[in-house]
Design an enzyme around this catalytic site. Sequence first.
Site, mmCIF file in Angstrom:
data_model
loop_
_atom_site.group_PDB
_atom_site.id
_atom_site.type_symbol
_atom_site.label_atom_id
_atom_site.label_comp_id
_atom_site.label_asym_id
_atom_site.label_seq_id
_atom_site.Cartn_x
_atom_site.Cartn_y
_atom_site.Cartn_z
ATOM 1 N N LYS A 223 -2.281 9.055 2.062
ATOM 2 C CA LYS A 223 -1.745 7.785 2.560
ATOM 3 C C LYS A 223 -2.265 6.675 1.644
ATOM 4 C CE LYS A 223 -3.426 8.214 6.854
ATOM 5 N NZ LYS A 223 -3.549 8.074 8.335
ATOM 6 N N GLY A 224 -1.926 5.464 1.954
ATOM 7 C CA GLY A 224 -2.255 4.343 1.078
ATOM 8 C C GLY A 224 -3.617 3.727 1.365
ATOM 9 N N SER B 9 0.827 -1.215 0.000
ATOM 10 C CA SER B 9 0.000 0.000 0.000
ATOM 11 C C SER B 9 0.856 1.258 0.000
ATOM 12 C CB SER B 9 -0.941 0.043 1.221
ATOM 13 O OG SER B 9 -1.660 -1.161 1.335
ATOM 14 N N ARG B 10 2.058 1.179 -0.544
ATOM 15 C CA ARG B 10 3.043 2.237 -0.298
ATOM 16 C C ARG B 10 3.279 3.186 -1.453
ATOM 17 N NH1 ARG B 10 8.085 0.948 -2.536
ATOM 18 N NH2 ARG B 10 9.386 1.876 -0.891
ATOM 19 N N GLU C 252 -4.291 -2.238 0.559
ATOM 20 C CA GLU C 252 -4.560 -3.494 1.283
ATOM 21 C C GLU C 252 -5.701 -3.453 2.288
ATOM 22 O OE1 GLU C 252 -0.435 -5.617 1.947
ATOM 23 O OE2 GLU C 252 -0.237 -3.423 1.936
ATOM 24 N N THR D 3 1.415 5.404 -3.340
ATOM 25 C CA THR D 3 0.967 6.791 -3.221
ATOM 26 C C THR D 3 1.784 7.516 -2.149
ATOM 27 O OG1 THR D 3 -1.262 6.241 -3.919
ATOM 28 C CG2 THR D 3 -0.992 8.274 -2.662
#
Lengths: 764, 284, 152
Positions: A720-721, A517-518, A724, A520
């Site tokens: 933020k991400g 999820s990293r 997931e 962005t």
Amino acid sequence: MAEFETVGQSVPRLAGAEKVSGRVAYLDDIQRAGLLHGALLLSPHPHARIRRIDTTAARAAPGVRCVLTGADFPHRYGGFVRDEVVLAHERVRYAGEPVAAIAAATLEQARQAIALIEVDYEELDAVTDVDAALAPGAVRVHEDFERYGRRNIAPLPPNVCAHTLLSEGDADAAFAGCDVVIEGEFRTPAQVHAYLEPCSALAEVEAGGKITVWSACQSVFRVQATLSEVLGMPMSRIRAIATPVGGSFGGKSDVTVQPLAAMMALRTRRPVKLVLTRHEEFLMMRTRHPARIRIRTGAMRDGTLVARSVHLTLDGGAYTEDSPAVLGFALLMARGPYRIAHLRCEGLAVYTHRLRAAGFRGYGNPQVSFAGESQIDDIAARLGMDPVELRLKNCVVAGDTWVGGQRIEAAGLRECLMAVRDAAARRPTVEVRPGYRRGIGFSAVAHICGILSTSAIVRVLEDGSVTLNTGAVDLGEGAETVLAQICAETLKLPLDRINVAPADTDGSPYNWSTGGSRTTYMVGRAVAQATVDARDKLLTHAGQMLECSATDLELRSGGRVGLVGVPGMEVSFHAISQRAHWVAGGPVIAHAAVMFEGGGFDPKRTLLSGNGIGRLGAFIFGAQAFEVEIDEATGQAAVTRAWSAHDVGRAINPAGVNGQIIGGVVQGIGYALYEELVQEGGASTNPNLADYKVPGAMDVPRIVPIIVEHPEPSGPFGAKGVGEPPIIGVAPAIGNAIRALTGVRLCTLPFSPQRVLDALEPPA
Amino acid sequence: MVGFHKPATLAEALALLADEDARPLSGGQTLVPMLNQGVVQPSLIVSLGRLRELRGITRLAGGAVRIGAMATHAEIATSTLFEAGQTLMPRTAVQIADPAVRAAGTIGGSCAFGDPTADWPVTLCACGALIELASAAGRREVPATDFFQHYLQTELQTGELVTAVTIPPLAGRGVYRKFARVYGDNATVSVAVILDVDVDVAVEAGRCRFVRLAVGSVGPRPIRLTAVEDSLVGRMLDAAAAEAAGAALAAEADPLDDLRGSAAYKRRILPRLVQRTLLEGINP
Amino acid sequence: MIDITLKVNGSEQACRVDGMTTLLTVLREQLLLTGSKRGCDYGICGACSVLADGRLARSCLLLAADCEDRAITTIEGVAEPDRLTDLQQALVDAGAVQCGFCTPGIVLALEALLDVDPKPDETAVRTALGGNLCRCSGYGAIVDAALKVAHG
């Protein structure tokens, strides 16, 4: 008034028009003159010694240009434990492990030649589940484990490839003081990624010996580094390029078939394409870690959560790969998003003679959250408290700390919980058919989006448009578009002036991987920083051209720099860049490198031993609610409504965020209700999409995504991400609904009709 | 190398299919996946695509409906020629797999494959359908209940083709209920009912004038018990009678433990699904 | 090997196949129409979908030699060159395109639906998608796009 020009807009996905018209070239669509085609021979046995491989007939078969066996891959590799080989040496350790590879002029010829390879196996006893593997005297999956290179060299029990212990406070003592303690054991199955595009690679060697490998992958850098290890070549002689990826979800984060394609290209000096069949995917590729989670949670009568202990056992399959990382991360998240002071989380990753387990959207968090969020509802029931109220009472807020001591900078969790609670409460009432029941279940989700390092390069082209190079691979989640939006917004350029270059180790600066999820948050930070630097350079140039101080200048929409307060006084990016290229200063090139430096563990607070846990953070939160309908006659459960709220800091592309939420929730419904790779004695009984059921459009309702925005100070535009979290809370929320409807806590996934019926009507 | 022929006449096709290494191709929805996976390796594929005599659905004098073996599930689903109890046929067809499979898959191909977890075997047994087979030696008709013999085993001999399926006139209406894991899956348990009742809405029951009842996916062949059917005729058919009928069928069932559920589970839910389907026949 | 002529996207194409060569293989490898994808070769995922005489069909389950009498439309032939159909545009606008691998098959399934039912409701749309797997999107935006085209 729109604060931004493109950030916050649901701009259409880059390459969307090409995708809807079938014009995007995925790996298998690539043609080459003189292309050879690869085929594989997989082991039928979960554990066997290879007494002999006879490839004589195969080598002589029509069209065959090379035949590889284990002897061609002498180097062991592996990020945490160097236990793996590309083709089995004298031992196979899972049914489906590749034993030989052939490159031939046509695919049919390669497959026909594969059938001519004779392998003499001596079948050996196999340990095909964790209990068998951990039993005293069990057959060892890796007899030479102690001799392998390992990152963490602490001794481990037989058939264990990682062990981690994490504790804060004194859980044992704290349980004794609790008014309520609930214990449970939960089990989760092997979930198959089931991306639509099978794993594939194409490798080609230049005259000078440098090798290029195209593949569907999550990280060109990981491909490059692993090939370097496996082929014994320096990275400077290896180029890895990512083709458009047809879905991944973690299954393409490690190398898949790239080493095989590469070696065949090196041997034949011809381009070689290797594409797995869906059957081979099921046999040879990875799944989510099956898990057993033993968990205790203790609380006071007023609903304060006091203590939690978790023991996690992951079935990692035959090779270690990323299991230690999944283990560590799962234990880090096992507390859940609550202020629980006393914590003991311990876990093992175990070797079995089964196919490998890998990261899969959630990376261990779905397993521990299934247990943890189920148990929260059990606590609520025991206390007579509303389960959402219990969560609101204990959930973390901005300023609280995570396990280890990292400060949570922004947390919209309360808002997410209230949003799904209110949405569920507002749902229109529907008459439930006789013989059916409907009820709601909730869950809370926490995850991270900050990990490891990344970088970005921004180049202003001669005409003032921009090329953005990052190592991000777009897997379909929309990374390219979001990164372009960040760059465009920062320069006040229209989106079509940003060229996002594809991930290519020759031209892209390092990015660990698209995953976690990293993208962005991490790559976006690098892009934002680099673009700000580019902007500053443009302003400096403009200041010289306009003969004023750069601090008196502003960016104007459409690629211009002007003197504040003087509308007519401006220069275009085009003019600036022309001057830079031809007159003074040199081309405008900016770059940034970012390492996630949060995370870590304060040793005064946290005991951490064993394989440890990396530096992770930038927490992201969500909450989910599911309305579940059960057929009392058959036990079949169906999701009739769903709401999934996520604090994303800022939604740079809301349609993209919604797509991640809905897609993740549906994968979670599959995990909760339908999906399980079933094995007997190490052999899969449902290795195809007819028998392994992935949800279709008729099996899921409309999912309602809810975007919450609590800007993250360190994120690009506060973002933020979200990749997931949407999958993580689905199974426990559905389990909580089933518990509310039946009074029974189901502890094993998936919630098949048979399991639910047994809950409704316990067998005598 | 696999050969391919697309004969113009049935006689030609039958002659080619006398070789047991030859395979007939109708809709391809079963044969081609097997070819793709290497499960079957015929020497010759004989396409039936040009055989017009295998196509079409016609209503015969007397009310029977003759369905050519090459009729697709989609054609059956949308045909208006099925009347009264024969409506079990389109109601079944529309639940087979998904739109693409329905557009290509044929009733003849499905019968020939003989998978008892598929939808046609149980419905054809409930209908009392006749399966017409042709070979070089001539034609014969076999009742569906005799045709489907075991898992992937039918009455078909080498050199024989399914050429048609005939549905007799049937009173009442048809209901097909398929309980499956997800949409489009083969049935975990299926129930095919044809029911003609004098409905008494006040008591949610009806006096049964005619009934056919078969269950599928719970054994090597569909289960139909004429004794159960006979015992229902003339009686008030209510929830209790429906469940008793289901229990009788469950006693005959011999399901497998498989991915869709254990044998015990399937036996447990069978009477309930039978009851539900019968009641739907009474009170749609 | 057999020489056959296929009608694909309105033009006649000469191909050489054997009895078990699927239409998907011919499209991708001989005609270089790679828009139809090989997702499973089993007839389940729908990524290989084409239209055969206007009806949705799985090209991985059609034997090429059996297709000489049919008019085949692939994703490449759905719209005029350099144009998108209303449905294709709607899918892009709705954010329904993620990795894109399932997308050609989805386009064909929905075009086939809208051809016979120009104003389907949500159930009809989801039924029409019953044979197309999408692992990325969860189907929501795809359904929205189809309903938008149907009902505005």
